[in-house]
Design a protein around this motif. Structure first.
Motif: not given
Length: 270
Positions: A123, A125, A128
């Motif tokens: 993943n 993300n 982030k």
């Protein structure tokens, strides 16, 4: 001797082709040994197949075993077919997974950390908004889980041990986890199991193999055995880059690699 221990098929929901297709592809590629190792079901989940695009249904697992064993017999005069599975590693569910595999005659089980803290390692993300300290902590935690998987006694092969870099190549450059990586590799050596050189990284953003040359050099230093897995999700990738991996391992300094038959290590000179 050419072998490939890591292959999937359509049961998992994100690969194409039947088991038979992967065996035929291996024969065409001149392999002597092919391992079938589709993704394990989610044994702890209340639903039979909670994620159809990721793993087979729990109820289908016996059918998977039976099909591999049938094809093992069918092709016995052309190629050795090994019964494997790529098992998720959840530290709090290890005994459940152990009991699920116990009734079956596996040649080997690949242990792979696919999630940490409930999030897929692939993943993008997950990175982030994380500062450097948080990234270091994530990397340390990942290798702590890999160390625990090596010490679990359940696996003969550890899958793609730096696959967190698959869609986040900068993972390889996160500093501060060297001790955790070394402890994981020491655990692999101490338990006399192996790590795989997995060529499926070439199909992802990182564009290279798992693990990196740096990790392979550390593995050699600690006496870790290695094996080969294409992680093929299409039949055409069986044995992908086998000769290149063989050449690179020789350059790094390895003199052998291994596969497993009836959970016993078979040594193949490089």
């Amino acid at each position: 001797m050419k072998f490939d221990l890591h292959t999937h098929h359509d049961r998992c929901g994100h690969a194409t082709g039947k088991i038979n297709d992967y065996i035929v592809s291996a024969i065409k590629a001149g392999m002597q040994v092919i391992g079938i190792s589709d993704h394990s079901p989610y044994f702890a989940h209340e639903h039979d197949q909670p994620k159809p695009g990721i793993a087979m249904a729990r109820s289908d697992f016996p059918n998977y075993i039976a099909e591999v064993l049938r094809l093992k017999d069918k092709y016995k005069d052309q190629i050795e077919v090994l019964l494997g599975v790529e098992s998720d590693f959840y530290i709090d569910q290890i005994d459940l997974y152990r009991s699920a595999y116990e009734p079956y005659p596996f040649d080997y089980i690949i242990g792979s950390v696919h999630q940490t803290r409930g999030v897929s390692i692939f993943n993008r993300n997950r990175w982030k908004g994380k500062d450097e300290a948080e990234k270091i902590d994530e990397k340390k935690h990942y290798y702590e889980l890999i160390r625990h998987s090596a010490n679990s006694g359940l696996f003969q092969v550890l899958g793609h041990i730096d696959a967190m870099k698959g869609y986040f190549p900068l993972f390889a450059n996160i500093p501060g986890a060297e001790s955790e990586i070394d402890e994981a590799l020491k655990a692999v050596a101490a338990n006399e199991i192996s790590i795989e050189i997995n060529t499926s990284g070439s199909t992802k953003t990182v564009g290279g193999w798992y693990p990196s040359d740096v990790l392979l050099e550390r593995a050699l230093h600690f006496g870790v055995d290695v094996t080969f897995g294409s992680d093929a999700h299409i039949p055409e990738r069986v044995g992908d880059e086998w000769e290149l991996v063989q050449k690179r391992l020789r350059e790094i300094g390895f003199s052998r690699w291994v596969f497993f038959r009836q959970k016993q290590k078979v040594i193949v000179p490089l």
